[in-house]
Design a protein around this motif. Sequence first.
Motif, PDB file in Angstrom:
ATOM      1  N   GLU A 268       0.839  -1.204   0.000  1.00  0.00           N
ATOM      2  CA  GLU A 268       0.000   0.000   0.000  1.00  0.00           C
ATOM      3  C   GLU A 268       0.873   1.254   0.000  1.00  0.00           C
ATOM      4  O   GLU A 268       0.559   2.238  -0.676  1.00  0.00           O
ATOM      5  N   GLY A 269       1.995   1.221   0.720  1.00  0.00           N
ATOM      6  CA  GLY A 269       2.920   2.354   0.707  1.00  0.00           C
ATOM      7  C   GLY A 269       3.519   2.567  -0.671  1.00  0.00           C
ATOM      8  O   GLY A 269       3.661   3.702  -1.140  1.00  0.00           O
ATOM      9  N   VAL A 270       3.871   1.473  -1.343  1.00  0.00           N
ATOM     10  CA  VAL A 270       4.399   1.579  -2.713  1.00  0.00           C
ATOM     11  C   VAL A 270       3.325   2.150  -3.643  1.00  0.00           C
ATOM     12  O   VAL A 270       3.596   3.045  -4.456  1.00  0.00           O
ATOM     13  N   ARG A 271       2.099   1.639  -3.491  1.00  0.00           N
ATOM     14  CA  ARG A 271       0.987   2.117  -4.331  1.00  0.00           C
ATOM     15  C   ARG A 271       0.819   3.623  -4.173  1.00  0.00           C
ATOM     16  O   ARG A 271       0.742   4.369  -5.160  1.00  0.00           O
ATOM     17  N   GLN A 272       0.783   4.082  -2.954  1.00  0.00           N
ATOM     18  CA  GLN A 272       0.571   5.517  -2.710  1.00  0.00           C
ATOM     19  C   GLN A 272       1.782   6.340  -3.134  1.00  0.00           C
ATOM     20  O   GLN A 272       1.640   7.418  -3.717  1.00  0.00           O
ATOM     21  N   GLY A 273       2.968   5.831  -2.844  1.00  0.00           N
ATOM     22  CA  GLY A 273       4.181   6.585  -3.177  1.00  0.00           C
ATOM     23  C   GLY A 273       4.350   6.772  -4.676  1.00  0.00           C
ATOM     24  O   GLY A 273       4.664   7.875  -5.149  1.00  0.00           O
TER      25      GLY A 273
ATOM     26  N   TYR B 231       4.108  10.756  -8.682  1.00  0.00           N
ATOM     27  CA  TYR B 231       4.148  10.790 -10.160  1.00  0.00           C
ATOM     28  C   TYR B 231       5.346  10.000 -10.684  1.00  0.00           C
ATOM     29  O   TYR B 231       6.091  10.449 -11.549  1.00  0.00           O
ATOM     30  N   LEU B 232       5.533   8.805 -10.116  1.00  0.00           N
ATOM     31  CA  LEU B 232       6.645   7.941 -10.513  1.00  0.00           C
ATOM     32  C   LEU B 232       6.133   6.908 -11.515  1.00  0.00           C
ATOM     33  O   LEU B 232       5.009   6.415 -11.382  1.00  0.00           O
ATOM     34  N   ARG B 233       6.960   6.564 -12.494  1.00  0.00           N
ATOM     35  CA  ARG B 233       6.527   5.639 -13.544  1.00  0.00           C
ATOM     36  C   ARG B 233       6.213   4.267 -12.946  1.00  0.00           C
ATOM     37  O   ARG B 233       6.999   3.717 -12.171  1.00  0.00           O
ATOM     38  N   LYS B 234       5.084   3.718 -13.338  1.00  0.00           N
ATOM     39  CA  LYS B 234       4.697   2.388 -12.884  1.00  0.00           C
ATOM     40  C   LYS B 234       5.173   1.373 -13.912  1.00  0.00           C
ATOM     41  O   LYS B 234       4.749   1.410 -15.076  1.00  0.00           O
ATOM     42  N   SER B 235       6.020   0.458 -13.483  1.00  0.00           N
ATOM     43  CA  SER B 235       6.688  -0.438 -14.427  1.00  0.00           C
ATOM     44  C   SER B 235       6.349  -1.911 -14.223  1.00  0.00           C
ATOM     45  O   SER B 235       6.830  -2.751 -14.984  1.00  0.00           O
ATOM     46  N   MET B 236       5.541  -2.228 -13.221  1.00  0.00           N
ATOM     47  CA  MET B 236       5.269  -3.641 -12.955  1.00  0.00           C
ATOM     48  C   MET B 236       4.117  -4.157 -13.822  1.00  0.00           C
ATOM     49  O   MET B 236       3.089  -3.497 -13.963  1.00  0.00           O
TER      50      MET B 236
ATOM     51  N   PRO C  46       3.128  -5.633  -7.362  1.00  0.00           N
ATOM     52  CA  PRO C  46       3.645  -5.826  -6.016  1.00  0.00           C
ATOM     53  C   PRO C  46       5.122  -5.451  -5.913  1.00  0.00           C
ATOM     54  O   PRO C  46       5.866  -5.524  -6.888  1.00  0.00           O
ATOM     55  N   ALA C  47       5.506  -5.057  -4.699  1.00  0.00           N
ATOM     56  CA  ALA C  47       6.927  -4.836  -4.422  1.00  0.00           C
ATOM     57  C   ALA C  47       7.638  -6.187  -4.313  1.00  0.00           C
ATOM     58  O   ALA C  47       7.016  -7.219  -4.091  1.00  0.00           O
TER      59      ALA C  47
END
Length: 280
Positions: A95-100, A105-110, A125-126
């Motif tokens: 959840e912290g990764v999702r919000q961060g 405004y960081l690129r989502k690469s997963m 997921p992290a």
Amino acid sequence: MKLITYQTIVAEVKKLCIEANYFLGDDVKTALKTAWHNEISPLGKEILSALYRNSLIASEEQVPICQDTGTAVVFLEIGQDVRIEGGYIYDAVNEGVRQGYTEGYLRKSMVNHPLCRRNTGDNTPAIIHAEIVPGNQLAITVAPKGGGSENMSALAMLTPSAGWTGVKQFVIETVRKAGANPCPPLIVGVGIGGNFEKAALLAKKSLLREVGSPNRDAELAELEKELIKEINNLGIGPQGFGGSVTALAVHIELYPCHIASLPVAVNLNCHVARHKSVIL
């Protein structure tokens, strides 16, 4: 027993994701300045200067240092006298990764599947590595890892007869084959021993050390010096344009292993060697 809430972990991971991607560590910036002084190629010097300026701009304007804001690799050291309240710790990290990644405004690469490849939309997921340690603290380190350098990493299951010569040849050949792909100058993480998965984790964890800090074991520290000298003699140079600085540092970590095995893992990190930590 120390109590740490689910929401505290969410908030801290969120902050670490953003800070790690915006602010390059002082150790890396110092290494880039040192590399500039050591580089003999004029073009290499120019590139190193640009990389350093880029890190300053990212910090001042609070934007990502690199467009590839990476897989969120999270290391947890969980004290045996810590209790997490309000939810499962892995859910809190995700959840912290999702919000961060959303709010920063960081690129989502997963992607959700290695073959179907639909983006998960929030960089979860992290990749979480958890270790139970003595004490009543929870240490969280977020280390975003870009795909370019990760793709050029490698692992070999050598036989014991290969010895240091075989290990060294594998590490140097991995860097040589990588060429410009992992965006040098590099931090070269090397894990020796353990087994198949332990060697890879050792190599990854070695990248968390302060850049250029020698291994506490004098013999391993000498091997690190030997390796970085030979890697820089490859002439790949900053961003692969040639020069005398291909790597900023080599970090070796070692673990006991089976009598029949000599596992070696090389985890390459580009010059954007990001990681931020907190202790709760």
